[in-house]
Scaffold this motif. Structure first.
Motif, mmCIF file in Angstrom:
data_model
loop_
_atom_site.group_PDB
_atom_site.id
_atom_site.type_symbol
_atom_site.label_atom_id
_atom_site.label_comp_id
_atom_site.label_asym_id
_atom_site.label_seq_id
_atom_site.Cartn_x
_atom_site.Cartn_y
_atom_site.Cartn_z
ATOM 1 N N ASP A 182 -56.569 -22.437 -16.101
ATOM 2 C CA ASP A 182 -56.488 -23.426 -17.176
ATOM 3 C C ASP A 182 -57.732 -23.455 -18.050
ATOM 4 O O ASP A 182 -57.657 -23.814 -19.225
ATOM 5 N N GLU A 183 -58.875 -23.066 -17.488
ATOM 6 C CA GLU A 183 -60.094 -23.059 -18.298
ATOM 7 C C GLU A 183 -60.108 -21.878 -19.253
ATOM 8 O O GLU A 183 -60.506 -21.993 -20.412
ATOM 9 N N ALA A 184 -59.642 -20.717 -18.759
ATOM 10 C CA ALA A 184 -59.647 -19.520 -19.600
ATOM 11 C C ALA A 184 -58.495 -19.526 -20.600
ATOM 12 O O ALA A 184 -58.648 -19.074 -21.732
ATOM 13 N N LEU A 185 -57.341 -20.053 -20.184
ATOM 14 C CA LEU A 185 -56.168 -20.087 -21.057
ATOM 15 C C LEU A 185 -55.331 -21.310 -20.700
ATOM 16 O O LEU A 185 -54.460 -21.260 -19.827
ATOM 17 N N PRO A 186 -55.597 -22.434 -21.352
ATOM 18 C CA PRO A 186 -54.893 -23.679 -21.020
ATOM 19 C C PRO A 186 -53.383 -23.515 -21.074
ATOM 20 O O PRO A 186 -52.848 -22.894 -21.995
ATOM 21 N N ARG A 187 -52.704 -24.029 -20.047
ATOM 22 C CA ARG A 187 -51.241 -24.020 -19.893
ATOM 23 C C ARG A 187 -50.582 -22.718 -20.322
ATOM 24 O O ARG A 187 -49.541 -22.677 -20.987
ATOM 25 N N TYR A 188 -51.230 -21.599 -19.923
ATOM 26 C CA TYR A 188 -50.698 -20.260 -20.186
ATOM 27 C C TYR A 188 -50.480 -20.001 -21.678
ATOM 28 O O TYR A 188 -49.629 -19.211 -22.065
ATOM 29 N N GLY A 189 -51.252 -20.669 -22.520
ATOM 30 C CA GLY A 189 -51.174 -20.419 -23.951
ATOM 31 C C GLY A 189 -50.007 -21.075 -24.647
ATOM 32 O O GLY A 189 -49.730 -20.786 -25.814
ATOM 33 N N MET A 190 -49.310 -21.990 -23.976
ATOM 34 C CA MET A 190 -48.157 -22.648 -24.592
ATOM 35 C C MET A 190 -48.625 -23.731 -25.553
ATOM 36 O O MET A 190 -49.357 -24.639 -25.171
ATOM 37 N N VAL A 191 -48.199 -23.642 -26.805
ATOM 38 C CA VAL A 191 -48.607 -24.612 -27.822
ATOM 39 C C VAL A 191 -47.430 -25.380 -28.408
ATOM 40 O O VAL A 191 -47.621 -26.329 -29.163
ATOM 41 N N HIS A 192 -46.212 -24.981 -28.085
ATOM 42 C CA HIS A 192 -45.017 -25.733 -28.487
ATOM 43 C C HIS A 192 -43.887 -25.341 -27.563
ATOM 44 O O HIS A 192 -44.026 -24.453 -26.722
ATOM 45 N N ARG A 193 -42.761 -26.038 -27.692
ATOM 46 C CA ARG A 193 -41.641 -25.791 -26.796
ATOM 47 C C ARG A 193 -40.323 -25.838 -27.559
ATOM 48 O O ARG A 193 -40.237 -26.451 -28.614
ATOM 49 N N ILE A 194 -39.322 -25.185 -27.009
ATOM 50 C CA ILE A 194 -37.947 -25.396 -27.449
ATOM 51 C C ILE A 194 -37.105 -25.605 -26.197
ATOM 52 O O ILE A 194 -37.502 -25.221 -25.097
ATOM 53 N N ASP A 195 -35.967 -26.224 -26.383
ATOM 54 C CA ASP A 195 -35.157 -26.657 -25.258
ATOM 55 C C ASP A 195 -34.511 -25.501 -24.511
ATOM 56 O O ASP A 195 -34.338 -24.407 -25.034
ATOM 57 N N LYS A 196 -34.115 -25.799 -23.295
ATOM 58 C CA LYS A 196 -33.426 -24.837 -22.438
ATOM 59 C C LYS A 196 -32.252 -24.190 -23.157
ATOM 60 O O LYS A 196 -32.053 -22.978 -23.079
ATOM 61 N N ASN A 197 -31.457 -24.966 -23.867
ATOM 62 C CA ASN A 197 -30.244 -24.438 -24.490
ATOM 63 C C ASN A 197 -30.393 -24.154 -25.984
ATOM 64 O O ASN A 197 -29.409 -23.854 -26.649
ATOM 65 N N THR A 198 -31.601 -24.274 -26.498
ATOM 66 C CA THR A 198 -31.875 -23.831 -27.867
ATOM 67 C C THR A 198 -32.442 -22.431 -27.800
ATOM 68 O O THR A 198 -33.349 -22.159 -27.007
ATOM 69 N N THR A 199 -31.899 -21.542 -28.609
ATOM 70 C CA THR A 199 -32.387 -20.172 -28.634
ATOM 71 C C THR A 199 -33.400 -20.001 -29.760
ATOM 72 O O THR A 199 -33.532 -20.859 -30.634
ATOM 73 N N GLY A 200 -34.105 -18.866 -29.730
ATOM 74 C CA GLY A 200 -34.945 -18.517 -30.866
ATOM 75 C C GLY A 200 -36.411 -18.338 -30.573
ATOM 76 O O GLY A 200 -36.829 -18.167 -29.421
ATOM 77 N N LEU A 201 -37.189 -18.403 -31.634
ATOM 78 C CA LEU A 201 -38.576 -17.947 -31.611
ATOM 79 C C LEU A 201 -39.541 -18.994 -31.068
ATOM 80 O O LEU A 201 -39.496 -20.160 -31.435
ATOM 81 N N ILE A 202 -40.436 -18.528 -30.208
ATOM 82 C CA ILE A 202 -41.508 -19.349 -29.670
ATOM 83 C C ILE A 202 -42.759 -18.484 -29.572
ATOM 84 O O ILE A 202 -42.673 -17.304 -29.233
ATOM 85 N N VAL A 203 -43.913 -19.044 -29.918
ATOM 86 C CA VAL A 203 -45.166 -18.300 -29.874
ATOM 87 C C VAL A 203 -46.040 -18.869 -28.767
ATOM 88 O O VAL A 203 -46.083 -20.085 -28.549
ATOM 89 N N LEU A 204 -46.729 -17.984 -28.058
ATOM 90 C CA LEU A 204 -47.729 -18.371 -27.073
ATOM 91 C C LEU A 204 -49.029 -17.658 -27.398
ATOM 92 O O LEU A 204 -49.028 -16.537 -27.928
ATOM 93 N N ALA A 205 -50.136 -18.299 -27.078
ATOM 94 C CA ALA A 205 -51.448 -17.717 -27.302
ATOM 95 C C ALA A 205 -51.865 -16.902 -26.085
ATOM 96 O O ALA A 205 -51.450 -17.184 -24.958
ATOM 97 N N LYS A 206 -52.700 -15.892 -26.313
ATOM 98 C CA LYS A 206 -53.202 -15.065 -25.218
ATOM 99 C C LYS A 206 -54.680 -15.298 -24.960
ATOM 100 O O LYS A 206 -55.229 -14.730 -24.004
ATOM 101 N N THR A 207 -55.309 -16.118 -25.788
ATOM 102 C CA THR A 207 -56.700 -16.510 -25.564
ATOM 103 C C THR A 207 -56.818 -18.012 -25.831
ATOM 104 O O THR A 207 -55.997 -18.591 -26.548
ATOM 105 N N ALA A 208 -57.856 -18.622 -25.262
ATOM 106 C CA ALA A 208 -58.063 -20.050 -25.471
ATOM 107 C C ALA A 208 -58.355 -20.363 -26.930
ATOM 108 O O ALA A 208 -57.912 -21.380 -27.464
ATOM 109 N N VAL A 209 -59.111 -19.504 -27.588
ATOM 110 C CA VAL A 209 -59.427 -19.723 -29.002
ATOM 111 C C VAL A 209 -58.160 -19.673 -29.843
ATOM 112 O O VAL A 209 -57.947 -20.492 -30.742
ATOM 113 N N ALA A 210 -57.285 -18.697 -29.547
ATOM 114 C CA ALA A 210 -56.016 -18.606 -30.270
ATOM 115 C C ALA A 210 -55.152 -19.840 -29.993
ATOM 116 O O ALA A 210 -54.482 -20.358 -30.897
ATOM 117 N N ALA A 211 -55.176 -20.340 -28.757
ATOM 118 C CA ALA A 211 -54.410 -21.542 -28.418
ATOM 119 C C ALA A 211 -54.892 -22.737 -29.225
ATOM 120 O O ALA A 211 -54.095 -23.522 -29.738
#
Length: 349
Positions: free
Chosen positions: A147-176
Motif C-alpha cells: 500500500d505504501e508503494a502503490l496504494p490499493r493496487y493503483g485503483m483510482v475509480h470503479r465500475i460495477d460488476k455488471n457494467t462493462t467497459g474501460l477502467i484505468v489503474l495506475a502502476k506507480t504511486a505518483v501516477a495514482a
C-alpha cells in the motif's frame, strides 16, 4: 469491507475512493517541515501516514509535488489527496484471470472489463475480481503492490460488476496521485452507452439533480433536484438510436456519483433496460401480454444485466502530460440486444 458498498454501482465514483484536504499557510507561519505542519492540522492522522502519502506523490504545494522535508512558507497552497475507506487490499491473492488490456505502459494500464466481474474483493467476492487479476499481472511484471508503494493496487475509480467497459489503474504511486486528482476534479472524459426504456422526445439533454442514498432502500440511490441533500451530479445525454419502446443513448458524465446514470435516467422517465435494482427488469413500455412479452423476455435473456457500457475514457497521461483517449466496442450482449430491437421494429413497421 462494507457489504452494502459491494452491492452498489459506482459509475466512476472516485469521490468514494479519495478525499481532498486543502489549506493556505497563514501569513505569520514560521518555516516548518510540511509533514510536521500537516500533522498539527490533521486530527487523528499519524505523521507516518502523512509521510507515506507524501512519498506516494499525494501532496502538492502550489501545484508541485514536494517531499516531507519541504518547509512551508506563508501563502503556500497545500493540497493533500488521501484514501477514504479503501477496500481491503491486504488479502488479495494473485489469480491468473484473463484481462483484455487496451493499453499499458510504465505508468498506467487500461482494461476493457467484462460483465459479471467485480472490481475489488469484498464480502461474498473474495476471489475472481479485477484486482485479483491485476495482482497476478503485476506480480509477473515484478511491480511492488504494497500500500505504501502503490496504494490499493493503483485503483483510482470503479465500475460495477455488471457494467462493462474501460477502467484505468495506475502502476506507480505518483501516477495514482495524478489520476486521482483528475477524477476528483471531474476533468476525466467519460462516455457511456446505455439502452433505456421509452422513446425519448428530445434528441439530447442534461440532468442536473443531486444524488443521495434512498431514504428507505439503502442499497440504491435517489435524485434530489432541489439540491437539499446529496452530492451535486450532472449527466449530459443524447440519443443514438430510437427503437420505439427503448432508446440507445450516450451519457457523458460531468460528475461521477454513485449510480449516477441509473438514477438520472430513471428520474427523467427512462430507466436502464434490465436494471433490476431500479425496476428496469420488467416491461415498462408496451403491453405485458402476448408475443411482445415473450420478445422482451428473450431480450432480458440476451442481455441478462443492466445495459450499460463504459465506452470512452480520456485523461491527461501522468507521465507525458499529453491527453489520451481510449474507445471500446459495445459488448456482444448489448450489440445483440440492439439488433434484436431493430429487427422487431422493422417487422412492426
Amino acid at each position: 469491507m462494507n457489504e452494502e458498498l459491494d452491492n452498489i454501482t459506482p459509475e466512476e465514483n472516485s469521490e468514494s475512493l479519495y478525499e481532498r484536504s486543502s489549506f493556505v499557510v497563514d501569513k505569520g507561519q514560521d518555516l516548518l517541515r510540511i509533514d510536521k505542519w500537516l500533522h498539527a492540522k490533521l486530527a487523528g492522522v499519524t505523521r507516518n501516514k502523512i509521510q507515506q502519502s507524501i512519498a506516494a506523490g499525494f501532496l502538492t504545494v502550489n501545484g508541485q509535488i514536494v517531499k516531507s522535508n519541504y518547509k512551508v512558507h506563508p501563502g503556500d497552497q497545500v493540497l493533500l489527496m488521501s484514501l477514504t475507506a479503501p477496500p481491503d487490499t491486504s488479502e488479495i491473492v494473485p489469480e491468473n484471470i484473463p484481462l483484455e488490456i487496451v493499453y499499458e505502459d510504465d505508468a498506467v494500464i487500461v482494461i476493457n472489463k467484462k460483465p459479471n466481474m467485480v472490481v475489488h474483493p469484498g464480502v461474498g467476492n473474495y476471489t475472481g475480481t479485477l484486482l485479483n487479476a491485476i495482482a497476478y499481472h503485476f506480480q509477473k511484471a515484478n511491480i511492488n503492490t504494497d500500500d505504501e508503494a502503490l496504494p490499493r493496487y493503483g485503483m483510482v475509480h470503479r465500475i460495477d460488476k455488471n457494467t462493462t467497459g474501460l477502467i484505468v489503474l495506475a502502476k506507480t504511486a505518483v501516477a495514482a496521485a495524478h489520476l486521482a486528482k483528475q477524477f476528483f476534479d471531474h476533468t476525466v472524459h467519460r462516455r457511456y452507452v446505455a439502452v433505456v426504456w421509452g422513446d425519448m422526445e428530445e434528441e439530447e439533454g442534461t440532468v442536473n439533480a443531486h444524488i443521495a442514498r434512498h431514504p428507505r432502500n439503502r442499497k440504491i440511490f435517489a435524485p434530489f433536484p432541489e439540491g437539499e441533500i446529496g452530492k451535486h451530479a450532472i449527466t449530459h445525454w443524447k440519443v443514438l438510436e430510437k427503437l420505439n419502446y427503448v432508446t440507445v443513448v450516450e451519457c457523458r458524465l460531468e460528475t461521477g456519483r454513485t449510480h449516477q446514470i441509473r438514477v438520472h435516467m430513471k428520474y427523467i422517465g427512462h430507466t436502464l433496460f434490465n436494471d433490476a435494482e431500479y425496476d428496469g427488469n420488467r416491461i415498462l413500455k408496451g403491453t405485458v401480454y402476448g408475443k411482445y412479452k415473450q420478445f422482451v423476455d428473450n431480450c432480458f435473456e440476451i442481455c441478462p444485466r443492466v445495459a450499460l457500457h463504459a465506452k470512452s475514457l480520456g485523461f491527461i497521461h501522468p507521465t507525458t502530460g499529453e491527453e489520451v483517449l481510449f474507445e471500446s466496442e459495445l459488448p456482444e450482449d448489448m450489440t445483440q440486444l440492439i439488433q434484436k430491437w431493430e429487427k422487431y421494429i422493422s417487422y412492426a413497421n
